[in-house]
Design a protein around this motif. Structure first.
Motif, short mmCIF file in Angstrom:
data_model
loop_
_atom_site.label_atom_id
_atom_site.label_comp_id
_atom_site.label_asym_id
_atom_site.label_seq_id
_atom_site.Cartn_x
_atom_site.Cartn_y
_atom_site.Cartn_z
N LEU A 75 0.83 -1.21 0.00
CA LEU A 75 0.00 0.00 0.00
C LEU A 75 0.87 1.26 0.00
O LEU A 75 0.53 2.27 -0.64
CB LEU A 75 -0.94 0.00 1.21
N LYS A 76 1.99 1.20 0.71
CA LYS A 76 2.90 2.36 0.72
C LYS A 76 3.47 2.59 -0.69
O LYS A 76 3.55 3.73 -1.16
CB LYS A 76 4.03 2.14 1.73
N ALA A 77 3.86 1.50 -1.34
CA ALA A 77 4.38 1.64 -2.72
C ALA A 77 3.30 2.20 -3.63
O ALA A 77 3.56 3.08 -4.47
CB ALA A 77 4.87 0.28 -3.23
N MET A 78 2.08 1.72 -3.49
CA MET A 78 0.99 2.18 -4.35
C MET A 78 0.58 3.62 -4.02
O MET A 78 0.07 4.35 -4.88
CB MET A 78 -0.22 1.24 -4.23
N THR A 79 0.82 4.04 -2.77
CA THR A 79 0.53 5.43 -2.40
C THR A 79 1.57 6.36 -3.03
O THR A 79 1.22 7.39 -3.63
CB THR A 79 0.53 5.58 -0.87
N THR A 80 2.86 6.00 -2.90
CA THR A 80 3.90 6.85 -3.49
C THR A 80 3.80 6.86 -5.01
O THR A 80 4.20 7.83 -5.65
CB THR A 80 5.31 6.39 -3.05
N ALA A 81 3.24 5.82 -5.59
CA ALA A 81 3.05 5.78 -7.05
C ALA A 81 1.80 6.56 -7.46
O ALA A 81 1.48 6.61 -8.66
CB ALA A 81 2.95 4.34 -7.53
N ARG A 82 1.09 7.13 -6.47
CA ARG A 82 -0.16 7.89 -6.74
C ARG A 82 -1.25 7.01 -7.35
O ARG A 82 -2.09 7.46 -8.10
CB ARG A 82 0.06 9.09 -7.69
N VAL A 83 -1.19 5.72 -7.01
CA VAL A 83 -2.24 4.80 -7.46
C VAL A 83 -3.36 4.77 -6.42
O VAL A 83 -4.54 4.78 -6.73
CB VAL A 83 -1.65 3.39 -7.68
N VAL A 84 -2.93 4.75 -5.14
CA VAL A 84 -3.85 4.68 -4.02
C VAL A 84 -3.78 5.99 -3.25
O VAL A 84 -2.72 6.61 -3.15
CB VAL A 84 -3.42 3.48 -3.12
N GLY A 85 -4.90 6.45 -2.72
CA GLY A 85 -4.91 7.65 -1.87
C GLY A 85 -4.70 7.26 -0.42
O GLY A 85 -5.10 6.16 0.00
N TYR A 86 -4.07 8.17 0.37
CA TYR A 86 -3.75 7.85 1.77
C TYR A 86 -4.17 9.00 2.67
O TYR A 86 -3.88 10.17 2.37
CB TYR A 86 -2.24 7.61 1.89
N ASP A 87 -4.85 8.68 3.76
CA ASP A 87 -5.20 9.67 4.78
C ASP A 87 -4.28 9.43 5.98
O ASP A 87 -4.46 8.45 6.71
CB ASP A 87 -6.68 9.49 5.18
N PRO A 88 -3.24 10.32 6.20
CA PRO A 88 -2.26 10.06 7.25
C PRO A 88 -2.87 10.05 8.64
O PRO A 88 -2.42 9.32 9.52
CB PRO A 88 -1.24 11.19 7.11
N GLU A 89 -3.92 10.86 8.87
CA GLU A 89 -4.50 10.90 10.22
C GLU A 89 -5.20 9.59 10.56
O GLU A 89 -4.97 8.99 11.60
CB GLU A 89 -5.50 12.05 10.32
#
Ligand SMILES: C[S@@+](CC[C@H](N)C(=O)[O-])C[C@H]1O[C@@H](n2cnc3c(N)ncnc32)[C@H](O)[C@@H]1O
Length: 363
Positions: A75-89
């Motif tokens: 999921l981290k890889a897919m977030t940095t690839a802008r494939v998946v969105g991430y809510d840090p809070e």
């Protein structure tokens, strides 16, 4: 090393050099993303995310039935690839619906994630291909243990989406003839899904698939049996050497000419196998025979990469012509004419943008 070490007597544009270095880094990072997308496809993670509200890595892993630690890193890889969105809070991940269209199985032929499985498959043969650069020659199909599975996954999505409704109607009157009952041969049928799909849709016609891979033919027969088809058969045959003469009204070839050892022989054999007035329908990679025309194809690098690491190599491995994946429509058309086919039409199809579809006739 500095840039002056590389070109001591010429001045270089440092901004252009830096910009290009950035491009290389992007290529490097995108290549990593492709591997992760392949894993997301194979593990079903994109399909899981498609049906989920924003979810923690634990929720995603549980829903997918996978190990949380691996899922979290993915999921981290897919977030940095802008494939998946991430809510840090909330530490939740979400696959936007617009992204799911290109990544989930539910999208059928629009699912592009399946294509990345080819990239990871090619990685398996990299050492052997590096050796081919030194020695020439090529690799046997057996060097690619995942080839037929990967190919069937990629072509299956396209075939399911387009074969019956878009591709067969490209040949005028063909669908009516299939309904009434004709003899059909698919050369280089792989795992045979196209044959089984047609056989199910046109019960009055008779279908045969030929491939020289015993493994692929075994799969094809199993699928036909599972579907209860009595009008589909499969044989292990080298199609460049087949002796069938005047037996078929339709011969099809889906992505199955350019990687053959003897593509001219295969086209001549397909011509011989047809009855007079019969139709040849072939899908093959959409490309020009001229490199310069292919610069605008968004997946142009992929075409020449899969060629170097598979299609050209398996042909050269059999002392073959090694036409390459990008043999292009000019060469394909002239080889069809050379085999005796007339009325060659080259069709572009919106529903299946990676291939051109050739419709030709045996006079
Ligand atoms: C790129 S795959 C396409 C398979 C299938 N038509 C599809 O679309 O999934 C090419 C197929 O041609 C087969 N093939 C290559 N050369 C052949 C030959 N001389 N005779 C029979 N099959 C051959 C390979 O085993 C492979 O299954």
């Amino acid at each position: 090393m500095t840039t002056t070490d590389i070109a001591p007597r010429t001045s270089i544009d440092p901004a252009a050099a830096e910009e290009f270095a950035g491009r290389v880094l992007t290529i490097f990072d995108n290549a990593a993303a492709a591997l992760m997308i392949s894993i997301g496809h194979q593990t079903g993670l994109f399909d899981t995310l498609t049906g989920l509200r924003p979810a923690t890595s634990r929720d995603v892993a549980d829903a997918a039935g996978l190990d949380e630690r691996y899922v979290r890193e993915w999921l981290k890889a897919m977030t940095t690839a802008r494939v998946v969105g991430y809510d840090p809070e909330a530490q939740t991940y979400r696959l936007p619906t617009e992204h799911a269209v290109s990544l989930s199985r539910a999208s059928g032929p629009k699912n592009l994630a399946v294509l990345t499985t080819f990239i990871s498959m090619l990685g398996e043969v990299e050492p052997a291909i590096v050796e081919c650069f030194r020695t020439g020659g090529g690799l046997p199909y057996s060097a690619y243990p995942r080839f037929h599975e990967t190919m069937a996954g990629v072509s299956g999505a396209a075939v399911d989406g387009a074969l019956l409704d878009v591709l067969l109607p490209l040949a005028p009157g063909l669908v009516d003839r299939l309904r009434r009952g004709i003899d059909v041969l698919d050369v280089g049928c792989g795992r045979g899904h196209a044959v089984n799909l047609m056989a199910g849709a046109f019960p009055a016609s008779r279908f045969i698939g030929y491939d020289f891979s015993e493994e692929a033919i075994g799969w094809a027969r199993d699928e036909a049996a599972e579907l209860g088809l009595t009008n589909a058969g499969f044989e292990v045959v080298d199609v460049a050497r087949m002796r069938d003469s005047g037996r078929y009204d339709l011969v099809t070839a889906f992505d199955a000419i350019h990687d053959q050892a003897d593509p001219a022989g295969a086209l001549a054999a397909a011509f011989r196998a047809l009855r007079s007035g019969g139709t040849f329908l072939a899908g093959d990679v959409k490309a020009s025979s001229n490199l310069e025309d292919n610069l605008g194809i968004p997946w142009g690098t992929y075409i020449y990469t899969v060629s170097t690491m598979h299609c050209m190599s398996v042909s050269l491995g059999l002392d073959g012509a090694g036409l390459g994946t990008g043999w292009g429509h000019q060469l394909a058309s002239s080889m069809l004419a050379g085999a005796g086919f007339t009325d060659v039409k080259v069709n572009e199809v919106e529903a299946e943008p990676f291939n051109l579809y050739y419709v030709a006739r045996k006079p």
